[in-house]
Write a protein that holds these residues in place. Structure first.
Motif, PDB file in Angstrom:
ATOM      1  N   ALA A 185       0.944  -1.318  -0.003  1.00  0.00           N
ATOM      2  CA  ALA A 185       0.028  -0.162   0.095  1.00  0.00           C
ATOM      3  C   ALA A 185       0.992   1.222  -0.102  1.00  0.00           C
ATOM      4  N   LEU A 186       2.053   1.109   0.243  1.00  0.00           N
ATOM      5  CA  LEU A 186       2.746   2.265   0.192  1.00  0.00           C
ATOM      6  C   LEU A 186       3.213   3.008  -1.071  1.00  0.00           C
ATOM      7  N   ASN A 187       2.783   2.087  -2.112  1.00  0.00           N
ATOM      8  CA  ASN A 187       3.008   2.331  -3.422  1.00  0.00           C
ATOM      9  C   ASN A 187       1.919   3.038  -3.994  1.00  0.00           C
ATOM     10  N   PRO A 188       1.695   4.291  -4.440  1.00  0.00           N
ATOM     11  CA  PRO A 188       0.645   4.919  -4.528  1.00  0.00           C
ATOM     12  C   PRO A 188      -0.184   4.508  -6.021  1.00  0.00           C
ATOM     13  N   ASN A 189       0.364   3.819  -6.775  1.00  0.00           N
ATOM     14  CA  ASN A 189      -0.022   2.941  -7.993  1.00  0.00           C
ATOM     15  C   ASN A 189      -0.686   1.833  -7.613  1.00  0.00           C
ATOM     16  N   VAL A 190      -0.982   1.221  -6.406  1.00  0.00           N
ATOM     17  CA  VAL A 190      -1.425  -0.065  -6.348  1.00  0.00           C
ATOM     18  C   VAL A 190      -2.637   0.231  -5.534  1.00  0.00           C
ATOM     19  N   SER A 191      -3.999  -0.141  -6.027  1.00  0.00           N
ATOM     20  CA  SER A 191      -5.429  -0.232  -5.160  1.00  0.00           C
ATOM     21  C   SER A 191      -5.521  -1.726  -4.825  1.00  0.00           C
ATOM     22  N   CYS A 192      -6.672  -1.637  -4.102  1.00  0.00           N
ATOM     23  CA  CYS A 192      -7.222  -3.226  -3.679  1.00  0.00           C
ATOM     24  C   CYS A 192      -8.492  -3.387  -3.801  1.00  0.00           C
ATOM     25  N   LYS A 193      -8.822  -4.413  -4.321  1.00  0.00           N
ATOM     26  CA  LYS A 193     -10.512  -5.127  -4.251  1.00  0.00           C
ATOM     27  C   LYS A 193     -10.794  -5.774  -3.080  1.00  0.00           C
ATOM     28  N   VAL A 194     -11.750  -5.307  -2.432  1.00  0.00           N
ATOM     29  CA  VAL A 194     -12.371  -5.675  -1.091  1.00  0.00           C
ATOM     30  C   VAL A 194     -13.224  -6.683  -1.793  1.00  0.00           C
ATOM     31  N   SER A 195     -12.607  -8.037  -2.132  1.00  0.00           N
ATOM     32  CA  SER A 195     -13.613  -8.897  -2.880  1.00  0.00           C
ATOM     33  C   SER A 195     -13.018 -10.357  -2.452  1.00  0.00           C
ATOM     34  N   GLY A 196     -13.768 -11.282  -2.895  1.00  0.00           N
ATOM     35  CA  GLY A 196     -13.072 -12.758  -2.702  1.00  0.00           C
ATOM     36  C   GLY A 196     -12.889 -13.375  -1.128  1.00  0.00           C
ATOM     37  N   MET A 197     -13.469 -12.725  -0.361  1.00  0.00           N
ATOM     38  CA  MET A 197     -13.303 -13.130   0.969  1.00  0.00           C
ATOM     39  C   MET A 197     -14.138 -14.309   1.542  1.00  0.00           C
ATOM     40  N   VAL A 198     -15.164 -14.560   1.041  1.00  0.00           N
ATOM     41  CA  VAL A 198     -15.894 -15.840   1.592  1.00  0.00           C
ATOM     42  C   VAL A 198     -15.526 -17.216   1.290  1.00  0.00           C
ATOM     43  N   THR A 199     -14.686 -16.916  -0.006  1.00  0.00           N
ATOM     44  CA  THR A 199     -14.170 -18.297  -0.215  1.00  0.00           C
ATOM     45  C   THR A 199     -12.870 -18.687   0.570  1.00  0.00           C
ATOM     46  N   GLU A 200     -12.369 -17.591   1.009  1.00  0.00           N
ATOM     47  CA  GLU A 200     -11.340 -18.169   2.111  1.00  0.00           C
ATOM     48  C   GLU A 200     -11.534 -18.454   3.544  1.00  0.00           C
ATOM     49  N   THR A 201     -12.883 -18.734   3.697  1.00  0.00           N
ATOM     50  CA  THR A 201     -13.128 -19.073   5.070  1.00  0.00           C
ATOM     51  C   THR A 201     -13.029 -20.809   4.995  1.00  0.00           C
ATOM     52  N   ARG A 202     -13.053 -21.153   6.259  1.00  0.00           N
ATOM     53  CA  ARG A 202     -12.892 -22.611   6.565  1.00  0.00           C
ATOM     54  C   ARG A 202     -14.249 -23.431   6.267  1.00  0.00           C
ATOM     55  N   ASN A 203     -14.266 -24.253   5.322  1.00  0.00           N
ATOM     56  CA  ASN A 203     -15.673 -24.858   5.066  1.00  0.00           C
ATOM     57  C   ASN A 203     -16.701 -23.769   4.711  1.00  0.00           C
ATOM     58  N   PHE A 204     -16.353 -22.752   4.096  1.00  0.00           N
ATOM     59  CA  PHE A 204     -17.217 -21.641   3.668  1.00  0.00           C
ATOM     60  C   PHE A 204     -18.157 -21.425   4.744  1.00  0.00           C
ATOM     61  N   LYS A 205     -17.782 -21.536   6.059  1.00  0.00           N
ATOM     62  CA  LYS A 205     -18.539 -21.098   7.109  1.00  0.00           C
ATOM     63  C   LYS A 205     -18.028 -19.747   7.928  1.00  0.00           C
ATOM     64  N   TRP A 206     -18.812 -18.754   7.897  1.00  0.00           N
ATOM     65  CA  TRP A 206     -18.415 -17.328   8.138  1.00  0.00           C
ATOM     66  C   TRP A 206     -19.636 -16.653   9.159  1.00  0.00           C
ATOM     67  N   GLN A 207     -19.151 -15.633   9.626  1.00  0.00           N
ATOM     68  CA  GLN A 207     -20.107 -14.428  10.282  1.00  0.00           C
ATOM     69  C   GLN A 207     -19.649 -13.147   9.840  1.00  0.00           C
ATOM     70  N   GLN A 208     -20.492 -12.214   9.723  1.00  0.00           N
ATOM     71  CA  GLN A 208     -19.895 -10.782   9.208  1.00  0.00           C
ATOM     72  C   GLN A 208     -18.755 -10.355   9.805  1.00  0.00           C
ATOM     73  N   GLU A 209     -18.639 -10.400  11.313  1.00  0.00           N
ATOM     74  CA  GLU A 209     -17.675  -9.850  11.855  1.00  0.00           C
ATOM     75  C   GLU A 209     -16.283 -10.611  11.664  1.00  0.00           C
ATOM     76  N   ASP A 210     -16.281 -11.748  11.292  1.00  0.00           N
ATOM     77  CA  ASP A 210     -15.061 -12.536  10.860  1.00  0.00           C
ATOM     78  C   ASP A 210     -14.147 -11.535   9.804  1.00  0.00           C
ATOM     79  N   PHE A 211     -15.091 -10.711   8.900  1.00  0.00           N
ATOM     80  CA  PHE A 211     -14.095  -9.980   7.954  1.00  0.00           C
ATOM     81  C   PHE A 211     -13.874  -8.798   8.116  1.00  0.00           C
TER      82      PHE A 211
END
Length: 275
Positions: A185-211
């Motif tokens: 993030a120190l590089n001003p030429n880089v952005s970030c997508k807030v995406s793809g998080m639910v598939t990185e949960t164990r057995n696809f089990k999650w709660q809102q606060e996990d993220f």
């Protein structure tokens, strides 16, 4: 305006999309604009960016054709072989279609954690800015160190990190991930997508606060001006519906000032991809 900065289309083929194995049966079918259009409308999403899921020029042609036929597809992130000797010619060819906004390589599948530092790959990266093209960084946390060096090597190239680099959400914040997210993030030429998080949960089990710790981390590191909402539809269906995935980001952003929320939920994608 709400823009989904990251989703996919495909006409399912078990060979071409071999990464969709039998543990992902919900994805083993066609996903086309006719499927997504009503979902976006129901969720008050105004448009999307279609991102490659197969490393072939045929995929890029397919996505550009879909974008040409459907106004809600505002842009395409396709694939070309950045290592090819004729990369400039291929970029010139595809750039004739103004809906091509960027390119991506599925680096997460490359066994070499320093794949992005290879001379032939960086030669390709070096041609993108000339054609006004962005580059989507798709990596796992152990490849973030190379992403930092790539961003530093090409300060005039626009990069965006996909899926916050796929940390293991269910295990909580990892110090190494945090360190390299901050470095990137120190590089001003880089952005970030807030995406793809639910598939990185164990057995696809999650709660809102996990993220929340992860969203808070990238918001603090990149600032609201460099965050983009993305659904990762239809891959997200492994872990939640489109509405649920949208709510994870939207509900967190609801506590921000309206200008910041509007940026993250759409305007930043418009600016980043020149939609």
């Amino acid at each position: 305006m709400v823009i989904d900065s990251h989703q996919h289309f495909w006409e399912y083929d078990p060979v071409r999309y071999a990464w969709i194995d039998d543990s992902m049966k919900v994805l083993q079918k066609d996903f086309l604009p006719a499927d997504l259009g009503p979902i976006l409308k129901d969720n008050k999403v105004d448009g999307c960016v279609a991102v490659q899921a197969d490393q072939s020029e045929a995929e890029t042609e397919f996505l550009l054709r879909m974008a040409g036929e459907n106004d809600f597809i505002k842009g395409v992130v396709g694939w070309v072989d950045l290592r090819a000797d004729n990369i400039a010619d291929r970029l010139a060819y595809f750039s004739q279609d103004k809906k091509l906004k960027g390119v991506r390589h599925i680096v997460q599948e490359e066994p070499d954690p320093e794949f992005m530092l290879r001379k032939d790959f960086q030669n390709g990266i070096g041609h993108l800015a000339r054609f006004g093209l962005t580059y989507d960084i798709l990596v796992y946390p152990n490849q973030l160190a190379a992403a930092v060096l790539l961003a530093r090597a090409f300060p005039d190239q626009k990069f965006v990190l996909d899926h916050i680099a796929k940390p293991r959400i269910s295990e909580g914040l990892d110090n190494q991930w945090v360190h390299y997210i901050k470095e990137l993030a120190l590089n001003p030429n880089v952005s970030c997508k807030v995406s793809g998080m639910v598939t990185e949960t164990r057995n696809f089990k999650w709660q809102q606060e996990d993220f929340s710790p992860f969203i808070e981390m990238v918001l603090d590191a990149f600032g609201w001006q460099r965050l983009l909402y993305g659904s990762d539809w239809p891959v997200c269906l492994l872990g939640g519906s489109y509405k649920e995935v949208l709510a994870i980001v939207k509900d967190y952003m609801d506590k921000l000032p309206e200008k910041e929320k509007a940026g993250i939920m759409g305007l930043n994608a418009i600016n980043f991809y020149s939609l």
